[in-house]
Design a protein around this motif. Structure first.
Motif, PDB file in Angstrom:
ATOM      1  N   ILE A  57     -12.285  -1.591  26.586  1.00 40.33           N
ATOM      2  CA  ILE A  57     -11.677  -0.525  25.782  1.00 40.33           C
ATOM      3  C   ILE A  57     -11.889   0.788  26.525  1.00 40.33           C
ATOM      4  O   ILE A  57     -13.032   1.191  26.766  1.00 40.33           O
ATOM      5  N   TYR A  58     -10.800   1.414  26.908  1.00 42.87           N
ATOM      6  CA  TYR A  58     -10.861   2.723  27.551  1.00 42.87           C
ATOM      7  C   TYR A  58     -10.853   3.778  26.455  1.00 42.87           C
ATOM      8  O   TYR A  58     -10.122   3.660  25.473  1.00 42.87           O
ATOM      9  N   PHE A  99      -8.055   0.358  37.194  1.00 45.29           N
ATOM     10  CA  PHE A  99      -8.635  -0.930  36.827  1.00 45.29           C
ATOM     11  C   PHE A  99      -8.052  -1.487  35.526  1.00 45.29           C
ATOM     12  O   PHE A  99      -8.240  -2.659  35.209  1.00 45.29           O
ATOM     13  N   ALA A 100      -7.365  -0.657  34.746  1.00 37.72           N
ATOM     14  CA  ALA A 100      -6.808  -1.098  33.463  1.00 37.72           C
ATOM     15  C   ALA A 100      -5.708  -2.128  33.682  1.00 37.72           C
ATOM     16  O   ALA A 100      -4.917  -2.025  34.613  1.00 37.72           O
ATOM     17  N   THR A 101      -5.682  -3.124  32.792  1.00 37.11           N
ATOM     18  CA  THR A 101      -4.663  -4.172  32.845  1.00 37.11           C
ATOM     19  C   THR A 101      -4.133  -4.420  31.436  1.00 37.11           C
ATOM     20  O   THR A 101      -4.605  -3.822  30.458  1.00 37.11           O
ATOM     21  N   ALA A 102      -3.203  -5.360  31.352  1.00 38.28           N
ATOM     22  CA  ALA A 102      -2.642  -5.739  30.053  1.00 38.28           C
ATOM     23  C   ALA A 102      -3.671  -6.430  29.163  1.00 38.28           C
ATOM     24  O   ALA A 102      -3.437  -6.590  27.965  1.00 38.28           O
ATOM     25  N   ARG A 103      -4.811  -6.823  29.720  1.00 32.05           N
ATOM     26  CA  ARG A 103      -5.881  -7.430  28.911  1.00 32.05           C
ATOM     27  C   ARG A 103      -6.745  -6.366  28.231  1.00 32.05           C
ATOM     28  O   ARG A 103      -7.667  -6.700  27.480  1.00 32.05           O
ATOM     29  N   ASP A 104      -6.474  -5.102  28.514  1.00 30.74           N
ATOM     30  CA  ASP A 104      -7.299  -4.007  28.012  1.00 30.74           C
ATOM     31  C   ASP A 104      -6.580  -3.219  26.915  1.00 30.74           C
ATOM     32  O   ASP A 104      -5.386  -3.375  26.687  1.00 30.74           O
ATOM     33  N   LEU A 125      -2.254   4.524  31.246  1.00 34.87           N
ATOM     34  CA  LEU A 125      -2.734   3.307  30.593  1.00 34.87           C
ATOM     35  C   LEU A 125      -1.575   2.472  30.047  1.00 34.87           C
ATOM     36  O   LEU A 125      -1.571   1.247  30.169  1.00 34.87           O
ATOM     37  N   THR A 126      -0.583   3.136  29.480  1.00 39.22           N
ATOM     38  CA  THR A 126       0.595   2.423  28.981  1.00 39.22           C
ATOM     39  C   THR A 126       1.336   1.758  30.133  1.00 39.22           C
ATOM     40  O   THR A 126       1.734   0.589  30.040  1.00 39.22           O
ATOM     41  N   GLU A 127       1.514   2.472  31.233  1.00 39.15           N
ATOM     42  CA  GLU A 127       2.185   1.910  32.408  1.00 39.15           C
ATOM     43  C   GLU A 127       1.425   0.719  32.979  1.00 39.15           C
ATOM     44  O   GLU A 127       2.017  -0.212  33.519  1.00 39.15           O
ATOM     45  N   SER A 146       3.645   7.107  23.270  1.00 38.80           N
ATOM     46  CA  SER A 146       3.129   6.152  24.251  1.00 38.80           C
ATOM     47  C   SER A 146       2.154   5.141  23.651  1.00 38.80           C
ATOM     48  O   SER A 146       1.689   4.252  24.340  1.00 38.80           O
ATOM     49  N   ALA A 147       1.887   5.248  22.368  1.00 32.55           N
ATOM     50  CA  ALA A 147       0.901   4.374  21.736  1.00 32.55           C
ATOM     51  C   ALA A 147       1.540   3.119  21.148  1.00 32.55           C
ATOM     52  O   ALA A 147       2.665   3.154  20.654  1.00 32.55           O
TER      53      ALA A 147
END
Length: 191
Positions: A57-58, A99-104, A125-127, A146-147
């Motif tokens: 979680i960012y 480092f953020a991915t679709a799993r985050d 983060l959305t991208e 963007s949320a």
């Protein structure tokens, strides 16, 4: 802020500090009552499901929202939930966000006037495919666009100083509910 302080200085100085306390307490009560009248279980559960499923979680917030982000980092750490507070003194936020991915997922908090850095981080983060849960003050907030989902909290103010009571209460709720959801899924998975 000088104008705000001047507004606090009334004529009568007796009990002045107590009047300030009462003003902030009243604004906090107003914020909390407004939030409780707007949010429902389905909205909260949707955010909890999104955050509980995340590998990391960012947490993103600046300026007056930063104390909430700081508390979230503390709470998630104590609850043994992997998080990343985006607050690099070395200016490495863009590298950390890589480092953020679709799993985050991310919890992003910003109110008008919105922090440019917060908005940039939300877009990044959305991208990157992370699911963004935003806490903001309006349907017209750039964060709402963007949320994945967002909460609208209009914090009351006292002499121009806005409360964070509702934002903090919602953030605490999300952190604890995510921990509980993960614990329950662990129990169901071990049966």
């Amino acid at each position: 802020y000088d104008d705000r302080l001047a507004a606090l200085r009334g004529g009568d100085e007796s009990g002045h500090n107590r009047k300030i306390l009462e003003g902030f307490a009243s604004a906090s009560h107003s914020s909390l009552d407004s939030m409780l009248g707007k949010l429902d279980e389905a909205e909260i559960q949707s955010a909890v499901d999104t955050l509980a499923a995340a590998q990391t979680i960012y947490i993103v917030a600046r300026r007056r929202s930063y104390p909430v982000a700081s508390y979230l980092a503390y709470a998630l750490g104590k609850l043994k939930i992997r998080y990343q507070l985006i607050d690099s003194a070395a200016g490495l936020d863009p590298e950390i966000l890589e480092f953020a991915t679709a799993r985050d997922a991310a919890i992003i908090i910003s109110f008008s006037p919105y922090s440019d850095a917060t908005l940039d981080h939300a877009r990044t983060l959305t991208e990157r495919g992370a699911s963004v849960v935003a806490i903001t003050d309006s349907a017209f907030s750039p964060l709402a666009q963007s949320a994945k989902l967002w909460f609208e909290l209009a914090e009351a103010d006292y002499s121009g100083f806005r409360s964070l009571a509702a934002t903090m209460a919602l953030s605490m709720t999300l952190a604890v509910a995510v921990a509980e959801e993960r614990r329950n899924k662990g129990r169901r998975g071990s049966k």
